[in-house]
Design a protein around this motif. Structure first.
Motif, PDB file in Angstrom:
ATOM      1  N   SER A 140       0.988  -1.161   0.115  1.00  0.00           N
ATOM      2  CA  SER A 140       0.010   0.042  -0.138  1.00  0.00           C
ATOM      3  C   SER A 140       0.882   1.264  -0.034  1.00  0.00           C
ATOM      4  O   SER A 140       0.580   2.264  -0.699  1.00  0.00           O
ATOM      5  N   GLU A 141       2.069   1.110   0.882  1.00  0.00           N
ATOM      6  CA  GLU A 141       2.884   2.174   0.853  1.00  0.00           C
ATOM      7  C   GLU A 141       3.512   2.488  -0.516  1.00  0.00           C
ATOM      8  O   GLU A 141       3.743   3.463  -1.073  1.00  0.00           O
ATOM      9  N   VAL A 142       4.017   1.372  -1.131  1.00  0.00           N
ATOM     10  CA  VAL A 142       4.612   1.608  -2.586  1.00  0.00           C
ATOM     11  C   VAL A 142       3.405   2.131  -3.750  1.00  0.00           C
ATOM     12  O   VAL A 142       3.935   3.030  -4.251  1.00  0.00           O
ATOM     13  N   GLU A 143       2.254   1.590  -3.710  1.00  0.00           N
ATOM     14  CA  GLU A 143       1.297   2.199  -4.303  1.00  0.00           C
ATOM     15  C   GLU A 143       0.973   3.627  -4.240  1.00  0.00           C
ATOM     16  O   GLU A 143       1.052   4.553  -4.999  1.00  0.00           O
ATOM     17  N   ALA A 144       1.085   4.156  -3.064  1.00  0.00           N
ATOM     18  CA  ALA A 144       0.877   5.590  -2.737  1.00  0.00           C
ATOM     19  C   ALA A 144       2.220   6.366  -3.176  1.00  0.00           C
ATOM     20  O   ALA A 144       2.122   7.320  -3.736  1.00  0.00           O
ATOM     21  N   LYS A 145       3.382   5.809  -2.928  1.00  0.00           N
ATOM     22  CA  LYS A 145       4.644   6.475  -3.216  1.00  0.00           C
ATOM     23  C   LYS A 145       4.720   6.598  -4.752  1.00  0.00           C
ATOM     24  O   LYS A 145       4.923   7.783  -5.421  1.00  0.00           O
ATOM     25  N   VAL A 146       4.286   5.680  -5.711  1.00  0.00           N
ATOM     26  CA  VAL A 146       4.225   5.866  -7.137  1.00  0.00           C
ATOM     27  C   VAL A 146       3.458   6.663  -7.669  1.00  0.00           C
ATOM     28  O   VAL A 146       3.758   7.658  -8.300  1.00  0.00           O
ATOM     29  N   ARG A 147       2.063   6.748  -6.901  1.00  0.00           N
ATOM     30  CA  ARG A 147       1.062   7.849  -7.307  1.00  0.00           C
ATOM     31  C   ARG A 147       1.536   9.132  -6.864  1.00  0.00           C
ATOM     32  O   ARG A 147       1.161  10.050  -7.635  1.00  0.00           O
ATOM     33  N   GLN A 148       2.154   9.242  -5.877  1.00  0.00           N
ATOM     34  CA  GLN A 148       2.710  10.414  -5.322  1.00  0.00           C
ATOM     35  C   GLN A 148       3.977  10.935  -6.218  1.00  0.00           C
ATOM     36  O   GLN A 148       4.060  12.336  -6.620  1.00  0.00           O
ATOM     37  N   ARG A 149       4.682  10.308  -6.723  1.00  0.00           N
ATOM     38  CA  ARG A 149       6.124  10.636  -7.097  1.00  0.00           C
ATOM     39  C   ARG A 149       6.145  10.906  -8.761  1.00  0.00           C
ATOM     40  O   ARG A 149       6.816  11.436  -9.472  1.00  0.00           O
ATOM     41  N   VAL A 150       5.043  10.012  -9.288  1.00  0.00           N
ATOM     42  CA  VAL A 150       4.968  10.260 -10.653  1.00  0.00           C
ATOM     43  C   VAL A 150       4.166  11.530 -11.107  1.00  0.00           C
ATOM     44  O   VAL A 150       3.244  11.947 -10.521  1.00  0.00           O
ATOM     45  N   LYS A 151       4.846  12.424 -11.579  1.00  0.00           N
ATOM     46  CA  LYS A 151       4.463  13.839 -11.694  1.00  0.00           C
ATOM     47  C   LYS A 151       3.915  14.305 -13.080  1.00  0.00           C
ATOM     48  O   LYS A 151       2.956  14.987 -13.267  1.00  0.00           O
ATOM     49  N   GLN A 152       4.394  13.453 -14.176  1.00  0.00           N
ATOM     50  CA  GLN A 152       3.828  13.821 -15.474  1.00  0.00           C
ATOM     51  C   GLN A 152       3.925  12.443 -16.166  1.00  0.00           C
ATOM     52  O   GLN A 152       4.503  11.610 -15.787  1.00  0.00           O
ATOM     53  N   VAL A 153       2.941  12.373 -17.214  1.00  0.00           N
ATOM     54  CA  VAL A 153       2.873  11.275 -18.335  1.00  0.00           C
ATOM     55  C   VAL A 153       2.930  11.688 -19.454  1.00  0.00           C
ATOM     56  O   VAL A 153       1.956  12.454 -19.736  1.00  0.00           O
ATOM     57  N   LEU A 154       3.948  11.834 -20.173  1.00  0.00           N
ATOM     58  CA  LEU A 154       4.199  12.631 -21.273  1.00  0.00           C
ATOM     59  C   LEU A 154       4.113  11.814 -22.652  1.00  0.00           C
ATOM     60  O   LEU A 154       4.563  10.709 -22.644  1.00  0.00           O
ATOM     61  N   LYS A 155       3.715  12.687 -23.821  1.00  0.00           N
ATOM     62  CA  LYS A 155       3.982  12.018 -25.178  1.00  0.00           C
ATOM     63  C   LYS A 155       5.572  11.890 -25.137  1.00  0.00           C
ATOM     64  O   LYS A 155       6.173  12.877 -25.177  1.00  0.00           O
ATOM     65  N   CYS A 156       5.865  10.816 -26.044  1.00  0.00           N
ATOM     66  CA  CYS A 156       7.377  10.600 -26.320  1.00  0.00           C
ATOM     67  C   CYS A 156       7.380   9.872 -27.428  1.00  0.00           C
ATOM     68  O   CYS A 156       6.674   9.060 -27.876  1.00  0.00           O
ATOM     69  N   ASP A 157       8.488  10.490 -28.288  1.00  0.00           N
ATOM     70  CA  ASP A 157       8.876   9.816 -29.639  1.00  0.00           C
ATOM     71  C   ASP A 157      10.253   9.680 -29.840  1.00  0.00           C
ATOM     72  O   ASP A 157      10.911  10.684 -29.930  1.00  0.00           O
ATOM     73  N   VAL A 158      10.906   8.430 -29.627  1.00  0.00           N
ATOM     74  CA  VAL A 158      12.320   8.084 -29.485  1.00  0.00           C
ATOM     75  C   VAL A 158      12.832   8.718 -30.915  1.00  0.00           C
ATOM     76  O   VAL A 158      14.156   8.658 -30.765  1.00  0.00           O
ATOM     77  N   ARG A 159      12.266   8.659 -32.016  1.00  0.00           N
ATOM     78  CA  ARG A 159      12.655   8.852 -33.248  1.00  0.00           C
ATOM     79  C   ARG A 159      13.115  10.492 -33.471  1.00  0.00           C
ATOM     80  O   ARG A 159      13.872  10.887 -34.458  1.00  0.00           O
ATOM     81  N   LEU A 160      12.764  11.458 -32.361  1.00  0.00           N
ATOM     82  CA  LEU A 160      12.968  12.857 -32.321  1.00  0.00           C
ATOM     83  C   LEU A 160      14.422  13.155 -31.721  1.00  0.00           C
ATOM     84  O   LEU A 160      14.335  12.269 -30.675  1.00  0.00           O
ATOM     85  N   GLU A 161      14.890  14.002 -32.144  1.00  0.00           N
ATOM     86  CA  GLU A 161      16.128  14.488 -31.535  1.00  0.00           C
ATOM     87  C   GLU A 161      15.775  14.983 -30.072  1.00  0.00           C
ATOM     88  O   GLU A 161      16.727  14.425 -29.221  1.00  0.00           O
ATOM     89  N   ASN A 162      14.659  15.710 -29.792  1.00  0.00           N
ATOM     90  CA  ASN A 162      14.330  15.797 -28.442  1.00  0.00           C
ATOM     91  C   ASN A 162      12.937  14.918 -28.226  1.00  0.00           C
ATOM     92  O   ASN A 162      11.771  15.361 -28.954  1.00  0.00           O
ATOM     93  N   PRO A 163      13.051  13.586 -27.850  1.00  0.00           N
ATOM     94  CA  PRO A 163      11.870  12.771 -27.762  1.00  0.00           C
ATOM     95  C   PRO A 163      10.810  13.481 -27.087  1.00  0.00           C
ATOM     96  O   PRO A 163       9.716  13.039 -27.348  1.00  0.00           O
ATOM     97  N   PHE A 164      10.765  14.535 -26.204  1.00  0.00           N
ATOM     98  CA  PHE A 164       9.598  15.069 -25.783  1.00  0.00           C
ATOM     99  C   PHE A 164       9.236  16.434 -26.410  1.00  0.00           C
ATOM    100  O   PHE A 164       8.420  17.189 -25.785  1.00  0.00           O
ATOM    101  N   HIS A 165       9.682  16.700 -27.564  1.00  0.00           N
ATOM    102  CA  HIS A 165       9.312  17.979 -28.402  1.00  0.00           C
ATOM    103  C   HIS A 165       7.805  18.044 -28.222  1.00  0.00           C
ATOM    104  O   HIS A 165       7.182  17.224 -28.543  1.00  0.00           O
ATOM    105  N   PRO A 166       7.191  19.071 -27.934  1.00  0.00           N
ATOM    106  CA  PRO A 166       7.732  20.431 -27.827  1.00  0.00           C
ATOM    107  C   PRO A 166       8.590  20.904 -26.461  1.00  0.00           C
ATOM    108  O   PRO A 166       8.982  21.918 -26.263  1.00  0.00           O
TER     109      PRO A 166
END
Length: 263
Positions: A123-149
């Motif tokens: 239960s503590e690990v579940e809570a910690k993951v939920r607390q510490r994941v701050k963003q879920v972003l679109k990513c494309d490793v084919r781009l020089e900056n995978p998180f563009h823009p």
């Protein structure tokens, strides 16, 4: 005629994230045809992170898919975690679990397995993951900056798990993708990678997805060419190489590598 490689756009249209996690992550044993692949991954990530050698402020996972298992052991040691994926549906599946929404996937069996190894409270690990994941972003490793823009601050740790071989159609693209990922790490940061060797495809229900066939030697050579020093490398051969209904991987690889400390 050889089928074309299933790139990100194919995933966006045809990848069913819920079917994928139902098939491959419903228990720590993983898919019945890939027995021991998931336990090997969970065990390896636990050994990497539970000792506390690798820690810091920020961890980025590149290509999380609809999963959270790769950060269960790491969440204790990084204050801020960023998950990412190319497809909208995979990111939504993760967000559903993070918000503890009704109908979210049940990660409890996998979390309990990791916690039993590490003597931590599920239960503590579940809570910690939920607390510490701050963003879920679109990513494309084919781009020089995978998180563009967006431009992310270089992280202390980058994890990539079963992503690059599915995203890159050839070794040139793979080499570029690794170089793009390297820019996400600070000098002397740690890269943790899980990949499959010599796999040409995997299936989610009846949908077939391509993979770039990689060797241990080719992965090592590309990382060393980028100035990484490999600290640890583990390989588990496929237990059922004759069964090719779900995938045809020959082995699964886990490695830990340090980026050069030169800026």
């Amino acid at each position: 005629m050889e089928a074309s490689f299933t790139e990100g756009e194919f995933y966006q249209q045809h990848f069913d994230p819920r079917a994928y996690i139902d098939n491959f992550y419903s228990s720590p044993e993983g898919h019945s045809y890939e027995k021991s692949l998931l336990t090997f991954v969970l065990d390896s990530l636990s050994k990497t992170f539970s000792a506390g050698r690798y820690k810091g402020q920020t961890l980025i996972e590149v290509g999380s898919g609809p999963t959270i298992h790769s950060v269960l052991s790491a969440c204790e040691h990084f204050q801020e975690i960023i998950l990412s994926d190319f497809t909208d549906d995979s990111r939504r599946e993760v967000e559903k679990w993070l918000r503890n929404e009704e109908g979210a996937f049940n990660w409890k069996p996998v979390i309990q397995y990791v916690c039993h190894m590490e003597k931590r409270s599920p239960s503590e690990v579940e809570a910690k993951v939920r607390q510490r994941v701050k963003q879920v972003l679109k990513c494309d490793v084919r781009l020089e900056n995978p998180f563009h823009p967006q431009t992310l601050k270089p992280a202390d740790c980058v994890i990539t798990c079963l992503c690059l071989e599915a995203a890159c159609r050839d070794m040139l693209e793979y080499k570029k993708a690794l170089a793009h990922i390297a820019t996400l790490l600070r000098p002397a940061g740690v890269l943790v990678m899980v990949g499959v060797l010599e796999e040409s495809f995997y299936c989610v229900n009846q949908t077939r997805f391509s993979c770039l066939q990689l060797s241990k030697e080719s992965i090592e050579a590309e990382l060393q060419g980028l100035g990484f020093t490999i600290q640890e490398l583990n390989i588990l051969p496929s237990p059922k190489p004759e069964n090719k209904d779900v995938s045809d991987y020959k082995a699964v690889l886990h490695l830990v590598a340090l980026k050069s400390d030169k800026k």
